[in-house]
Design a protein around this motif. Structure first.
Motif, mmCIF file in Angstrom:
data_model
loop_
_atom_site.group_PDB
_atom_site.id
_atom_site.type_symbol
_atom_site.label_atom_id
_atom_site.label_comp_id
_atom_site.label_asym_id
_atom_site.label_seq_id
_atom_site.Cartn_x
_atom_site.Cartn_y
_atom_site.Cartn_z
ATOM 1 N N LEU D 51 0.821 -1.231 0.000
ATOM 2 C CA LEU D 51 0.000 0.000 0.000
ATOM 3 C C LEU D 51 0.843 1.263 0.000
ATOM 4 N N LYS D 52 2.153 1.111 0.010
ATOM 5 C CA LYS D 52 3.027 2.292 0.049
ATOM 6 C C LYS D 52 2.651 3.258 -1.076
ATOM 7 N N GLY D 53 2.387 4.477 -0.691
ATOM 8 C CA GLY D 53 2.107 5.514 -1.676
ATOM 9 C C GLY D 53 0.710 5.483 -2.259
ATOM 10 N N ALA D 54 -0.140 4.587 -1.763
ATOM 11 C CA ALA D 54 -1.487 4.455 -2.330
ATOM 12 C C ALA D 54 -2.484 5.423 -1.699
ATOM 13 N N GLY D 55 -2.025 6.183 -0.708
ATOM 14 C CA GLY D 55 -2.895 7.182 -0.116
ATOM 15 C C GLY D 55 -4.014 6.607 0.735
ATOM 16 N N LYS D 56 -3.864 5.380 1.194
ATOM 17 C CA LYS D 56 -4.882 4.806 2.056
ATOM 18 C C LYS D 56 -4.251 3.943 3.136
ATOM 19 N N GLY D 57 -5.049 3.595 4.115
ATOM 20 C CA GLY D 57 -4.540 2.853 5.265
ATOM 21 C C GLY D 57 -4.903 1.388 5.237
ATOM 22 N N TRP D 58 -4.711 0.721 6.373
ATOM 23 C CA TRP D 58 -4.928 -0.714 6.460
ATOM 24 C C TRP D 58 -5.362 -1.070 7.877
ATOM 25 N N LEU D 107 -8.774 6.856 6.507
ATOM 26 C CA LEU D 107 -7.821 6.525 7.570
ATOM 27 C C LEU D 107 -6.451 7.119 7.280
ATOM 28 N N GLY D 108 -6.137 7.324 6.004
ATOM 29 C CA GLY D 108 -4.821 7.846 5.641
ATOM 30 C C GLY D 108 -3.761 6.769 5.724
ATOM 31 N N GLU D 109 -2.516 7.124 5.453
ATOM 32 C CA GLU D 109 -1.448 6.119 5.387
ATOM 33 C C GLU D 109 -1.019 5.679 6.779
#
Lengths: 242, 242, 242, 242, 242, 242
Positions: D51-58, D107-109
């Motif tokens: 997800l690096k750089g995808a602009g979303k969280g996990w 959620l953000g990164e």
């Protein structure tokens, strides 16, 4: 006499089927008689850490056997949590043999991963793997050339491999399992199409072998490998001819 | 429309090839379209520790994917040193599904190991595995009966499996990779030939699903599984008919 | 010329020190020039599972390198959690070579474990290991005979090993690290005292090798191994002379 | 009758204790009767590699059982050196269920790690884990909002889970261990507060189940989950009300 | 009386051989009687992740025993796939002890790896390791100074270690295996040359020990460590004298 | 002054809650201030291999921390695939300490497994574990006596543990995390109720410590342990009084 009725210098029937699966850059099913191995070549645009920035590529191999490729089921290595010594030894051999066929500088900073998975074993899985994987690698190199990713063809020469051994006192070519499990001596030979030796791995299983036997085995291997390279060229007919 | 042009209730072409490799007691190559799985059934005359002396047998499964069975090469689990969570989840599902088809007491104190190895993946590998493995298990049971090792046939009924999902708002049967990777909902269903449910595993990938969608998917699955069991029976024609 | 100033057919100085540590049934420090390996042979009154009840024994080997036995520190395998492919390959080779020297039936149901631990590496660690371990095994067999645990001596013949290679176009004997890391071809040869071949493992590092080069290398190896067996006999002088 | 004396549609007593431990951004002890699970939510300012750089969280989960949370002591997974298949399956389920409750883009990164550790087991540990972890995640999101790290609340809706099954022929809600270990069918259902289905995992333990039984079980689950979401809201009263 | 005939306050013969192997920046063979340990110090121009950018260095240790360094052969940790608890405990102790001797800020952003490999064990391997490794570290620091890589000497003071115990009711110094395996109490003490305590690890093996016994043991240790530091200085004579 | 406002010789508030979970033969939640550990004692009717047939029992311990028991989340050891060195060191210490409290011959051929799982950490987790586990073991021994499985009580004496250290130049008792992470010296002491020393593990964190400081720390520990044993007896009041 050989259990299969073959003459001492006779290969098993060899078939090389290209495009066996659809995803890989090169995908081959190779059969040496009842020994059948899927050889898939994958191209990735990266190199191992020790080659970073060295301006050259890499060819490496992994080898596995389906648990019931053999007469008795073997434990699955993924489930046991590690690859055994025999597996590691074989995949190191396959990798070295294929690297001898490729000019790594011309390949550029990319890696060819070769996966050799035995779906049915009847002796000679490592030599079948090398012989089939060579064709998969050539297909992968062709893919790169078609994509205009390579300036020149990195293929140096064809490489193939065969086993030889001493069975009931007689040097024989391309041992099947019935011979392999009873051979006095077992030797795997990898050569290129010019007749240069790439690897020779001979093991006395029961009694030591002589220089004379070694020479007889190498003579058999040399002739066998020329036939195998002819099979490789046949399989690639119309596609590629350096 | 479905990427493959199929109607929502249409299976991919299914082929079940028996005796695919020569060593296993049951050996099947199953294809659901481009998804191809080798299913080998091995009989061993022992049981897991927890069943020792219990007078009954066991059926268990292992699952693997060749590294380049997929569009991008996956790391080999044997080389990484462990099976991933997805692998373990799938092989547990296959094992449970097949145990539902076999009377373990009639099997006696022996174990059937089923190895499902995906050689080419295009969605639905777990349902293809169950469907193909069922036939391999039946062949293995036949082998035991031919050897007069079983007093009665342990087969309870045929079991098969299929995936269903909601793709672009429409419930569809037997998703291929293009659908599976974009489905809102993905559900795997295992049933026996009497229409009894063995396993239902539904997952909302993107948005939650409704009871109505669930019922539509189960209707599709029920019809699909009946067709798959017909394929299994066709493959076994002339050999076995309980 | 060779970096060490040796002639092409010249071994490094070889020393074999027995009773190097006090606990093992056989304990040898072997030096091939700056390559130094501790070879300990342990006798245990059991056999691996596959030999249980077979009325014969086993000889097996493990190999390791101290992390700073080399020019740059290598990660400790115990800490990394697994033995690498090279290690497994070498210990399998050592085990096979030593089994060729021992009549396993005369050994009875016991195992000889040979531990070869490299304390300083300068090329040829596997051949030094085999050569030193042979003496440790003989000492262990002597221990068993002194304890009256063996009816007859299981030793079949002495076995020793040496590396040969092609360095700057010239076949040379017993490569040190400076040669080994630049050799075109590298071959390890294991022979017994009657001149029988036990193992031949030749690898083209850079360019393929010819049958003629192979024969030159084997000639060098044969002469070198006779000298190594003389060293082994010297080390054992007064103790044992079959 | 049910061993506990409950009616078929009756949950066990459910308690949700917030701020159970002091370090975590969200910390809940959830009890479904005698099943007790600590659910800790941790916020870290990074995302998994994919997800690096995808602009979303996990949102991801790990699950464990104390060795003596069960009637007989189980081996500690940390000591055995790997997590079992059941553990991996459960933690994948918990992770998927919670991701369905959170808008990962809002959620953000960053990553929310949820640790569900069973301190006492009496059936239904995975559904209790999901139900308790939901509250821990909401507390963690509140923490982020109080720190002004989030522009908008990423919570999409409440999610809860419950088990249902067929016990002695009767569909029942929220099985305890005495029922679970004897049920014909066992099904875990995850739903959101709008009644949308997130996960359905039904398994025939002994005999196949019918569509009718499945529907009865889903009815029970739906009513149970509404009660569980009410418990979650009660526990959060005064703190949060989207 | 002590099995070795020593007086209670008498060390075994201690020898410290520098430059034992040729590759390491510091290489020592230390013997406390029949206990022999190779201590190699390696300098690498990097630091562990937790120290990146902190402007200081690190000293860490790894410990191993050759499988047959002991009376009975122990399984090789590399082969078992993990280091045991005792090994980890000892290498953590060695690392802490050596860090107490070095000013990590003066060392700069580099790491000294100390490998302590026991080639023969007769009690006290961890205290011999610390005492020998101290000298190897000093040699490694000297190497750095000779290369002009250090502005000032990071050595704070010499550190050494010894075991003490209560054997047959009498406090004794530097236990060998015969004593160690029968001692009531076993204590390892690490001190610096100013008599400051670095580590004290006392364990009641059989019966608890008293404050009085503890003081007697510490008195013995203090005197013993002063002698060990004198041995260290002797070994380094002419080379280094801060 | 101490961050908590305690006097140098003051313990944190200690609570010992018995019967914390329902399955274990002994189950204790112990709190030393904010440090909270679940200690479960399990009795199994078998012994480790090295004690088979020796007519005596064994007490052993495992230790773990919930991933978010600490200020920052630690990786789960089960997920990482191995227990770290600190964990192994602590569980070995707990096991040795508890074995000192039990007459293993009177225990008979059975094993007590003690699981210490930290749910919240604030310094001193190992000493809290030993102190709480002692009570869990006594409850387990009581269980065995109530089942008439023991002829005589194997309990030798109560054992408890506490940490001491030098904080800002002052010896202090029972360090919390704020002190522990800044202490010059840290020492863990295990004693029995007669004042006998079982374990002393002192470590100089920053500067070496003197014999005088060591004695002051041992005085503090001795007084603290007497108070902890009083807490243990209080918790067991009415149940057990040897």
């Amino acid at each position: 006499m050989r259990p299969s009725g073959r003459t001492p210098d006779q290969l098993r029937e060899v078939t090389i089927t290209r495009n066996y699966t659809k995803h890989a850059e090169g995908s081959v099913l190779v059969a040496f008689g009842d020994t059948k191995v899927i050889c898939n070549a994958t191209v990735e645009e990266n190199v191992p850490r020790f080659l970073k920035g060295a301006g050259k590529g890499w060819v490496t191999a992994e080898y596995g056997m389906l648990p019931r490729s053999t007469g008795e089921r073997m434990a699955r290595e993924a489930s046991r949590g590690k690859q055994g010594g025999r597996t590691l030894e074989i995949q190191r051999l396959i990798g070295r043999s294929l690297r001898a066929a490729v000019d790594l500088t011309k390949l550029g900073e990319r890696t060819i991963y070769v996966d050799c998975d035995v779906i049915q074993a009847d002796g000679g899985t490592r030599t079948a793997s090398i012989t089939g994987a060579m064709v998969a690698v050539i297909d992968a190199l062709q893919t790169l050339q078609q994509k205009k990713l390579l300036a020149t063809d990195p293929l140096l020469h064809f490489v193939a491999a065969v086993s030889v051994g001493v069975y009931q006192g007689v040097p024989v070519l391309d041992l099947d399992y019935a011979e392999d499990s009873n051979a006095q001596t077992d030797m795997n030979v990898v050569m290129n199409e010019e007749g240069g030796l790439i690897e020779v791995q001979g093991t006395a299983e029961d009694t030591a072998f002589t220089r004379q036997e070694m020479n007889q085995m190498l003579d058999l291997a040399e002739a066998g490998i020329q036939q195998l390279i002819a099979c490789q060229r046949d399989a690639l007919a119309g596609v590629f001819m350096p």
